[in-house]
Design a protein around this motif. Structure first.
Motif, PDB file in Angstrom:
ATOM      1  N   ASN A 187       1.044  -1.426  -0.637  1.00  0.00           N
ATOM      2  CA  ASN A 187      -0.225  -0.104   0.261  1.00  0.00           C
ATOM      3  C   ASN A 187       0.491   1.538   0.400  1.00  0.00           C
ATOM      4  N   THR A 188       0.796   2.599  -0.819  1.00  0.00           N
ATOM      5  CA  THR A 188       1.320   2.797  -1.120  1.00  0.00           C
ATOM      6  C   THR A 188       0.333   4.068  -1.065  1.00  0.00           C
ATOM      7  N   GLN A 189       0.897   5.550  -0.984  1.00  0.00           N
ATOM      8  CA  GLN A 189       0.519   6.262  -1.475  1.00  0.00           C
ATOM      9  C   GLN A 189       1.284   7.796  -2.533  1.00  0.00           C
ATOM     10  N   GLY A 190       0.551   8.979  -2.931  1.00  0.00           N
ATOM     11  CA  GLY A 190       0.891   9.919  -3.882  1.00  0.00           C
ATOM     12  C   GLY A 190       0.085  10.576  -3.996  1.00  0.00           C
ATOM     13  N   GLY A 191       0.467  11.911  -4.555  1.00  0.00           N
ATOM     14  CA  GLY A 191      -0.094  13.288  -5.088  1.00  0.00           C
ATOM     15  C   GLY A 191      -1.322  13.134  -6.142  1.00  0.00           C
ATOM     16  N   THR A 192      -0.688  11.768  -6.492  1.00  0.00           N
ATOM     17  CA  THR A 192      -1.716  11.434  -8.310  1.00  0.00           C
ATOM     18  C   THR A 192      -1.058  10.058  -8.014  1.00  0.00           C
ATOM     19  N   MET A 193      -2.325   9.747  -8.904  1.00  0.00           N
ATOM     20  CA  MET A 193      -2.404   8.127  -9.425  1.00  0.00           C
ATOM     21  C   MET A 193      -1.267   7.795  -9.311  1.00  0.00           C
ATOM     22  N   LEU A 194      -1.110   8.221 -10.918  1.00  0.00           N
ATOM     23  CA  LEU A 194       0.484   7.741 -11.531  1.00  0.00           C
ATOM     24  C   LEU A 194       1.515   7.975  -9.824  1.00  0.00           C
ATOM     25  N   GLU A 195       2.294   8.851  -9.204  1.00  0.00           N
ATOM     26  CA  GLU A 195       2.734   8.771  -8.254  1.00  0.00           C
ATOM     27  C   GLU A 195       2.043   7.692  -7.248  1.00  0.00           C
ATOM     28  N   ALA A 196       1.728   7.581  -7.035  1.00  0.00           N
ATOM     29  CA  ALA A 196       1.303   6.008  -5.515  1.00  0.00           C
ATOM     30  C   ALA A 196       1.263   4.785  -6.923  1.00  0.00           C
ATOM     31  N   ALA A 197       0.640   4.312  -7.743  1.00  0.00           N
ATOM     32  CA  ALA A 197       0.520   3.462  -8.526  1.00  0.00           C
ATOM     33  C   ALA A 197       1.978   2.849  -9.012  1.00  0.00           C
ATOM     34  N   MET A 198       3.105   3.856  -9.103  1.00  0.00           N
ATOM     35  CA  MET A 198       4.707   3.887  -9.702  1.00  0.00           C
ATOM     36  C   MET A 198       5.334   3.663  -8.685  1.00  0.00           C
ATOM     37  N   ARG A 199       5.427   3.936  -7.053  1.00  0.00           N
ATOM     38  CA  ARG A 199       5.509   3.597  -6.149  1.00  0.00           C
ATOM     39  C   ARG A 199       5.454   1.643  -6.227  1.00  0.00           C
ATOM     40  N   ALA A 200       3.891   1.741  -5.721  1.00  0.00           N
ATOM     41  CA  ALA A 200       3.892   0.336  -5.847  1.00  0.00           C
ATOM     42  C   ALA A 200       4.499  -0.326  -6.518  1.00  0.00           C
ATOM     43  N   TYR A 201       4.789  -0.113  -8.067  1.00  0.00           N
ATOM     44  CA  TYR A 201       5.334  -1.240  -8.829  1.00  0.00           C
ATOM     45  C   TYR A 201       6.284  -1.718  -8.253  1.00  0.00           C
ATOM     46  N   VAL A 202       7.617  -0.356  -7.920  1.00  0.00           N
ATOM     47  CA  VAL A 202       9.099  -0.193  -7.953  1.00  0.00           C
ATOM     48  C   VAL A 202       8.699  -1.205  -6.230  1.00  0.00           C
ATOM     49  N   ILE A 203       8.001  -1.441  -5.542  1.00  0.00           N
ATOM     50  CA  ILE A 203       8.045  -1.797  -3.830  1.00  0.00           C
ATOM     51  C   ILE A 203       8.053  -3.135  -4.552  1.00  0.00           C
ATOM     52  N   SER A 204       6.912  -4.020  -5.484  1.00  0.00           N
ATOM     53  CA  SER A 204       6.432  -5.208  -6.023  1.00  0.00           C
ATOM     54  C   SER A 204       7.610  -5.735  -6.232  1.00  0.00           C
ATOM     55  N   GLN A 205       8.678  -5.048  -7.674  1.00  0.00           N
ATOM     56  CA  GLN A 205      10.276  -5.219  -8.212  1.00  0.00           C
ATOM     57  C   GLN A 205      10.951  -5.335  -7.530  1.00  0.00           C
ATOM     58  N   LEU A 206      11.365  -3.885  -6.208  1.00  0.00           N
ATOM     59  CA  LEU A 206      12.424  -4.181  -6.355  1.00  0.00           C
ATOM     60  C   LEU A 206      12.689  -3.741  -4.197  1.00  0.00           C
ATOM     61  N   GLY A 207      11.103  -3.867  -3.714  1.00  0.00           N
ATOM     62  CA  GLY A 207      11.612  -3.450  -2.584  1.00  0.00           C
ATOM     63  C   GLY A 207      11.483  -2.030  -1.799  1.00  0.00           C
ATOM     64  N   ASP A 208      11.136  -2.365  -0.818  1.00  0.00           N
ATOM     65  CA  ASP A 208      10.428  -0.858  -0.216  1.00  0.00           C
ATOM     66  C   ASP A 208      11.711   0.182   0.013  1.00  0.00           C
ATOM     67  N   GLU A 209      13.241  -0.197  -0.025  1.00  0.00           N
ATOM     68  CA  GLU A 209      14.394   1.038  -0.110  1.00  0.00           C
ATOM     69  C   GLU A 209      15.024   0.505  -1.335  1.00  0.00           C
ATOM     70  N   VAL A 210      15.642   1.471  -2.022  1.00  0.00           N
ATOM     71  CA  VAL A 210      16.628   1.130  -3.950  1.00  0.00           C
ATOM     72  C   VAL A 210      17.753   2.223  -3.297  1.00  0.00           C
ATOM     73  N   GLY A 211      18.782   1.897  -4.086  1.00  0.00           N
ATOM     74  CA  GLY A 211      19.449   2.657  -4.203  1.00  0.00           C
ATOM     75  C   GLY A 211      20.736   2.455  -3.438  1.00  0.00           C
TER      76      GLY A 211
END
Length: 108
Positions: free
Chosen positions: A84-108
Motif C-alpha cells: 500500500n502506497t500513497q502519492g499526490g497523483t494516481m500515477l505517483e502512488a501506482a509507480m511507487r507500488a510497482y517499484v516496491i513490488s519489484q525492488l522492495g521498499d528501499e532502492v539505491g
C-alpha cells in the motif's frame, strides 16, 4: 532510499530499472529518454506523470487505485501481497507500488 520519498524523476528512474528499460538523460537536463523500439526516436520516460507510460504498467500489474485512503488527502495504490502506497497523483502512488513490488521498499 525509501521508495515513498522518491521525487518524480527518481521514481521514473527506478520504474525503468524494475522493467529493465535503458534510459539516457534528457538533453535539457530534466528527466529521461528511452527508445521504445529500435529505429524509433527516443521519447520521454515519465510513468509517474504520463498515462501513456504509467497506464500500461498499472493495467499489467493489476494495481488498485483509490482516493483519500484513510483520510490522507492523497491517492493510494495497492497490490498483493500487502503493498500500500500513497502519492499526490494516481500515477505517483501506482509507480511507487510497482517499484516496491519489484525492488522492495528501499532502492539505491
Amino acid at each position: 532510499m525509501n521508495v515513498n520519498q522518491l521525487s518524480h524523476e527518481q521514481l521514473d528512474y527506478w520504474v525503468a530499472r524494475a522493467r529493465c528499460i535503458a534510459l539516457t538523460p534528457a538533453a535539457e537536463g530534466a528527466g529521461y529518454l528511452y527508445t521504445p523500439q529500435p529505429g524509433l526516436a527516443p521519447r520521454r520516460w515519465a510513468p509517474s506523470r504520463y498515462w501513456s507510460r504509467g497506464g500500461p504498467i498499472i493495467e499489467a500489474a493489476h494495481i488498485d487505485l483509490n482516493w483519500d485512503w484513510e483520510s490522507s488527502g492523497q491517492w493510494s495504490a495497492s497490490m498483493d501481497p500487502d503493498i500500500n502506497t500513497q502519492g499526490g497523483t494516481m500515477l505517483e502512488a501506482a509507480m511507487r507500488a510497482y517499484v516496491i513490488s519489484q525492488l522492495g521498499d528501499e532502492v539505491g
